[in-house]
Design an enzyme around this catalytic site. Structure first.
Site, PDB file in Angstrom:
ATOM      1  N   TYR A 139       0.652  -1.220  -0.045  1.00 43.43           N
ATOM      2  CA  TYR A 139      -0.046   0.045  -0.129  1.00 43.43           C
ATOM      3  C   TYR A 139       0.921   1.260  -0.064  1.00 43.43           C
ATOM      4  O   TYR A 139       0.350   2.368  -0.483  1.00 43.43           O
ATOM      5  CB  TYR A 139      -0.941   0.020   1.153  1.00 43.43           C
ATOM      6  CG  TYR A 139      -2.347  -0.756   1.109  1.00 43.43           C
ATOM      7  CD1 TYR A 139      -2.510  -1.945   0.691  1.00 43.43           C
ATOM      8  CD2 TYR A 139      -3.444   0.085   1.180  1.00 43.43           C
ATOM      9  CE1 TYR A 139      -3.424  -2.586   0.733  1.00 43.43           C
ATOM     10  CE2 TYR A 139      -4.763  -0.496   1.092  1.00 43.43           C
ATOM     11  CZ  TYR A 139      -4.694  -2.016   0.846  1.00 43.43           C
ATOM     12  OH  TYR A 139      -5.773  -2.496   0.750  1.00 43.43           O
ATOM     13  N   LYS A 190       2.882 -15.519   3.053  1.00 45.64           N
ATOM     14  CA  LYS A 190       2.797 -16.227   1.758  1.00 45.64           C
ATOM     15  C   LYS A 190       4.502 -16.490   1.737  1.00 45.64           C
ATOM     16  O   LYS A 190       5.060 -16.048   0.739  1.00 45.64           O
ATOM     17  CB  LYS A 190       2.363 -15.302   0.644  1.00 45.64           C
ATOM     18  CG  LYS A 190       2.440 -16.044  -0.991  1.00 45.64           C
ATOM     19  CD  LYS A 190       1.309 -17.177  -0.901  1.00 45.64           C
ATOM     20  CE  LYS A 190       1.594 -17.992  -2.092  1.00 45.64           C
ATOM     21  NZ  LYS A 190       0.446 -19.184  -2.233  1.00 45.64           N
ATOM     22  N   ASP A 222      -3.108 -18.441   0.788  1.00 40.76           N
ATOM     23  CA  ASP A 222      -4.252 -19.038   0.215  1.00 40.76           C
ATOM     24  C   ASP A 222      -5.107 -20.108   1.056  1.00 40.76           C
ATOM     25  O   ASP A 222      -6.476 -20.159   0.933  1.00 40.76           O
ATOM     26  CB  ASP A 222      -3.584 -19.789  -0.993  1.00 40.76           C
ATOM     27  CG  ASP A 222      -2.526 -20.579  -0.901  1.00 40.76           C
ATOM     28  OD1 ASP A 222      -1.922 -20.634   0.229  1.00 40.76           O
ATOM     29  OD2 ASP A 222      -2.069 -21.168  -1.991  1.00 40.76           O
ATOM     30  N   ASP A 246      -6.423  -6.914   3.996  1.00 39.40           N
ATOM     31  CA  ASP A 246      -7.541  -6.181   3.553  1.00 39.40           C
ATOM     32  C   ASP A 246      -8.540  -7.252   2.707  1.00 39.40           C
ATOM     33  O   ASP A 246      -9.681  -7.106   3.103  1.00 39.40           O
ATOM     34  CB  ASP A 246      -7.180  -5.228   2.286  1.00 39.40           C
ATOM     35  CG  ASP A 246      -8.133  -4.769   1.454  1.00 39.40           C
ATOM     36  OD1 ASP A 246      -8.964  -4.117   2.016  1.00 39.40           O
ATOM     37  OD2 ASP A 246      -8.284  -4.683   0.289  1.00 39.40           O
ATOM     38  N   ASP A 250     -12.542  -8.487   4.476  1.00 36.67           N
ATOM     39  CA  ASP A 250     -13.810  -8.571   3.846  1.00 36.67           C
ATOM     40  C   ASP A 250     -14.429 -10.065   3.798  1.00 36.67           C
ATOM     41  O   ASP A 250     -15.290 -10.243   4.258  1.00 36.67           O
ATOM     42  CB  ASP A 250     -13.561  -8.117   2.452  1.00 36.67           C
ATOM     43  CG  ASP A 250     -13.890  -6.733   2.365  1.00 36.67           C
ATOM     44  OD1 ASP A 250     -13.702  -5.885   3.314  1.00 36.67           O
ATOM     45  OD2 ASP A 250     -14.196  -6.298   1.269  1.00 36.67           O
TER      46      ASP A 250
END
Ligand code: IPM
Ligand code: MG
Length: 369
Positions: A139, A190, A222, A246, A250
């Site tokens: 970001y 990851k 994942d 982020d 959600d």
């Protein structure tokens, strides 16, 4: 000088002003607050050509806490890299206020478990907290475009990882005090592909021995996305970097089937003001109709009382009142949509569809009980 906490209020765009006005009514039942209302997002672009002015950032830094509605809307959607975007206001605030820790609790209200897209036996008992790193990673790394080529860079330092890891371990400990469960932190990365993730995993592991009462495990992002849908109730605290957070927050929010219910807190260094806002967006399609769901903002105000103003008893009272009103059957249209079709059941009050003002009145009445 008065002792009233100074709250900078940023209603923002879309339904933001409606839900924030309702929340001011709610807060005023707990005594006096000095509210300082300012522009952020699209409304600030219209007025000043930028989503966040220096003056508003300064006011936020000097406040005791900041309460935000929502920013953005189709009016300001653009792919022109040079045009101002409402989201820049939010990112500017996060960086400018040093809000590196974003806390998003996900606990379906008992009355709304039926609204979850998951079967009830899967979602039952879910009570998790996403701790998202908020001022680093892709970001805020170097980015740019050169003709047909573009790049965004993900960078993390050990210090940035260590402080968010400590936030997560401490939050897990605090949650265990009330739940009685063994605290658990799941760190998501990851590490099989990304160097920043390998540093992440190493630093989280290095901090862990300071919290040997807290269980720690690591999941690849994942896999975490998958496990969140298959066994959400097994999670306690999830800690992860900005972009993964982020996405996973959600996903976690949708588990409850009621995105309109979820609050968040963004916190910086000890003693610095935090920012409190609902997780949902500005819902421009229903703005101005008096039907916006104010509950996520009420619950964000509860987080403000708990984490920002050290008034935990009032925070719990708001949470209890919100649950009671939902148990009583009141639903704003966003909540009603998923559940009104359920046939009436004995001992369960019929659902009543209400607007923002009636929902607010009902929560105020429940607080007075
Ligand atoms: C959020 C939002 C923001 C983010 C956007 C509006 C910039 O999606 O708070 O999760 O990506 O952080
Ligand atoms: Mg998001």
């Amino acid at each position: 000088m008065s002792d009233a906490p100074r709250i900078v209020v940023l209603p923002g765009d879309g339904i933001g002003p409606e839900i924030v006005a309702a929340t001011r009514r709610l807060l005023e039942t707990f005594g006096s607050f000095e509210f300082d209302e300012r522009l952020l997002g699209g409304c600030s672009i219209d007025e000043h050509g930028t989503a966040l002015t220096d003056e508003v950032l300064e006011a936020c830094r000097a406040a005791d806490a900041v309460l935000l509605g929502a920013v953005g809307g189709p009016k300001w959607d653009t792919t022109d890299p040079a045009a101002p975007r409402p989201e820049q206001g939010l990112l500017g605030l996060r960086k400018g206020m040093g809000l590196y820790a974003n806390l998003r609790p996900v606990r379906p209200s008992p009355a709304l478990v039926g609204a979850s897209p998951l079967r009830e036996e899967r979602i039952a008992g879910t009570d998790l907290l996403v701790v998202r790193e908020l001022t680093g990673g892709i970001y805020f790394g170097d980015s740019g475009r050169d003709g047909d080529r573009a790049h965004d860079t993900c960078e993390y330092t050990a210090a940035e990882i260590e402080r968010i890891a400590r936030t997560a371990f401490e939050a897990a400990r605090r949650r265990a005090e009330s739940s009685g469960r063994r605290p658990r932190v799941t760190s998501v990365d990851k590490a099989n592909v990304l160097e920043t993730s390998r540093l992440w995993r190493e630093v989280v592991g290095r901090v862990a021995p300071d919290y040997d009462d807290v269980a720690l495990d690591h999941l690849l992002v994942d896999n975490a996305a998958m496990q969140l849908v298959s066994r959400p109730a097994d999670f306690d605290v999830i800690v992860t970097e900005n972009l993964f957070g982020d996405i996973l927050s959600d996903e976690s929010a949708m588990l409850t089937g009621s995105l309109g219910m979820l609050p968040s807190a963004s916190l910086g260094a000890d003693g610095a003001p935090g920012l409190f806002e609902p997780v949902h967006g500005s819902a421009p399609d229903i703005a101005g109709k008096g039907i916006a769901n104010p509950l996520a903002t009420f619950l964000s105000a509860a987080m403000m009382l708990r984490h920002g103003l050290e008034r935990p008893d009032e925070a719990s009272r708001i949470e209890t009142a919100v649950d009671a009103v939902l148990e009583g059957g009141m639903r704003t249209p966003d909540l009603a949509a998923g559940t009104l079709a359920t046939p009436p059941m004995p001992d369960v009050p019929a659902e009543v569809e209400v607007g923002t003002a009636e929902m607010t009145d009902a929560v105020l009445a429940a607080l007075a009980d």
